[in-house]
Design a protein around this motif. Structure first.
Motif, PDB file in Angstrom:
ATOM      1  N   GLU A 176       0.831  -1.202   0.000  1.00 15.18           N
ATOM      2  CA  GLU A 176       0.000   0.000   0.000  1.00 15.18           C
ATOM      3  C   GLU A 176       0.868   1.255   0.000  1.00 15.18           C
ATOM      4  O   GLU A 176       0.588   2.217  -0.708  1.00 15.18           O
TER       5      GLU A 176
ATOM      6  N   ARG B 121      -8.418   3.511  -4.637  1.00 13.39           N
ATOM      7  CA  ARG B 121      -9.771   2.961  -4.498  1.00 13.39           C
ATOM      8  C   ARG B 121     -10.492   2.924  -5.846  1.00 13.39           C
ATOM      9  O   ARG B 121     -11.093   1.921  -6.217  1.00 13.39           O
TER      10      ARG B 121
ATOM     11  N   CYS C  78      -9.075   0.324  -8.272  1.00 16.62           N
ATOM     12  CA  CYS C  78      -9.552  -1.023  -7.910  1.00 16.62           C
ATOM     13  C   CYS C  78     -11.023  -1.207  -8.279  1.00 16.62           C
ATOM     14  O   CYS C  78     -11.414  -2.256  -8.797  1.00 16.62           O
ATOM     15  N   ASN C  79     -11.840  -0.206  -8.031  1.00 18.93           N
ATOM     16  CA  ASN C  79     -13.272  -0.307  -8.364  1.00 18.93           C
ATOM     17  C   ASN C  79     -13.505  -0.450  -9.865  1.00 18.93           C
ATOM     18  O   ASN C  79     -14.456  -1.094 -10.281  1.00 18.93           O
TER      19      ASN C  79
ATOM     20  N   LYS D 109      -6.065  -4.678  -8.819  1.00 18.85           N
ATOM     21  CA  LYS D 109      -6.729  -5.519  -7.825  1.00 18.85           C
ATOM     22  C   LYS D 109      -5.861  -5.536  -6.580  1.00 18.85           C
ATOM     23  O   LYS D 109      -4.654  -5.312  -6.632  1.00 18.85           O
ATOM     24  N   ARG D 110      -6.521  -5.774  -5.447  1.00 16.83           N
ATOM     25  CA  ARG D 110      -5.794  -5.816  -4.189  1.00 16.83           C
ATOM     26  C   ARG D 110      -6.275  -7.007  -3.376  1.00 16.83           C
ATOM     27  O   ARG D 110      -7.371  -7.523  -3.609  1.00 16.83           O
ATOM     28  N   THR D 111      -5.453  -7.407  -2.445  1.00 20.86           N
ATOM     29  CA  THR D 111      -5.853  -8.499  -1.575  1.00 20.86           C
ATOM     30  C   THR D 111      -6.959  -7.999  -0.655  1.00 20.86           C
ATOM     31  O   THR D 111      -7.161  -6.786  -0.502  1.00 20.86           O
ATOM     32  N   LYS D 112      -7.667  -8.924  -0.023  1.00 18.27           N
ATOM     33  CA  LYS D 112      -8.790  -8.530   0.834  1.00 18.27           C
ATOM     34  C   LYS D 112      -8.364  -7.627   1.990  1.00 18.27           C
ATOM     35  O   LYS D 112      -9.119  -6.760   2.407  1.00 18.27           O
ATOM     36  N   ASP D 113      -7.152  -7.828   2.476  1.00 21.92           N
ATOM     37  CA  ASP D 113      -6.687  -6.975   3.572  1.00 21.92           C
ATOM     38  C   ASP D 113      -6.075  -5.659   3.076  1.00 21.92           C
ATOM     39  O   ASP D 113      -5.706  -4.803   3.866  1.00 21.92           O
ATOM     40  N   GLY D 114      -5.943  -5.481   1.750  1.00 27.20           N
ATOM     41  CA  GLY D 114      -5.457  -4.232   1.170  1.00 27.20           C
ATOM     42  C   GLY D 114      -3.957  -4.040   1.266  1.00 27.20           C
ATOM     43  O   GLY D 114      -3.471  -2.931   1.089  1.00 27.20           O
ATOM     44  N   ARG D 115      -3.220  -5.110   1.516  1.00 26.93           N
ATOM     45  CA  ARG D 115      -1.769  -4.974   1.662  1.00 26.93           C
ATOM     46  C   ARG D 115      -1.013  -5.050   0.350  1.00 26.93           C
ATOM     47  O   ARG D 115       0.035  -4.441   0.205  1.00 26.93           O
TER      48      ARG D 115
ATOM     49  N   TYR E  27      -1.110  -4.808  -3.946  1.00 28.19           N
ATOM     50  CA  TYR E  27      -1.811  -4.307  -5.123  1.00 28.19           C
ATOM     51  C   TYR E  27      -1.108  -4.813  -6.378  1.00 28.19           C
ATOM     52  O   TYR E  27       0.116  -4.867  -6.425  1.00 28.19           O
TER      53      TYR E  27
END
Length: 162
Positions: free
Chosen positions: A84, A105, A108-109, A114-120, A122
């Motif tokens: 991040e 954001r 990604c939307n 794309k990012r991992t579910k925890d947002g760490r 990208y």
């Protein structure tokens, strides 16, 4: 009442019919960098980038936001995992308004990243740009910030985070 007496619906309509428009808003006036085959929407989006190719302001219209993000997407190296902090530093080099979070954001939307579910972590998604996105990328490709290779951008981001 004055506008109605002149046969207009309202004051704005009267004013638009009587005041001369500045030269820059004439329909046939184009910026010097625009070529005739570029859609007007692409030329409008290009105004959000400075001479160094940096994104200068977040457009109010969602369609312009989405179009401008193609340029940032194209400046990200493919097949590279960013933390991040690294992606924020990388985006901060590509824009001037200081809001890397909204850029991350929205990228990604839109499915551009794309990012991992925890947002760490990208990753840039490999997708084909829209025709307007490709035209904007091509128009801005000669500007200095966007000409740098992905490897050079990674090195610069790594040194900035130290």
């Amino acid at each position: 009442m004055l506008a109605r007496a002149a046969g207009q619906r309202n004051f704005q309509h009267l004013r638009s019919q009587t005041e001369p428009r500045p030269v820059s808003t004439w329909p046939d006036a184009e910026p010097a960098s625009a070529s005739p085959e570029l859609p007007a929407f692409v030329v409008k989006a290009a105004r959000f980038f400075d001479e160094k190719g940096r994104f200068t302001a977040w457009p109010a219209r969602t369609s312009l936001q989405n179009l401008c993000l193609w340029v940032l997407w194209s400046a990200m190296p493919a097949d590279h995992a960013f933390t991040e902090r690294e992606i924020s530093d990388h985006l901060n080099m590509l824009h001037t308004f200081g809001d890397a979070a909204i850029l991350r954001r929205t990228l990604c939307n839109l499915g551009l990243m794309k990012r991992t579910k925890d947002g760490r972590v990208y990753h840039r998604c490999e997708v084909i740009p829209s025709p307007e996105g490709a035209a904007l990328i091509k128009l801005l490709a000669g500007r200095s910030t966007l000409r740098r290779s992905g490897t050079e951008m990674q090195r610069t981001a790594a040194s900035a985070s130290r």
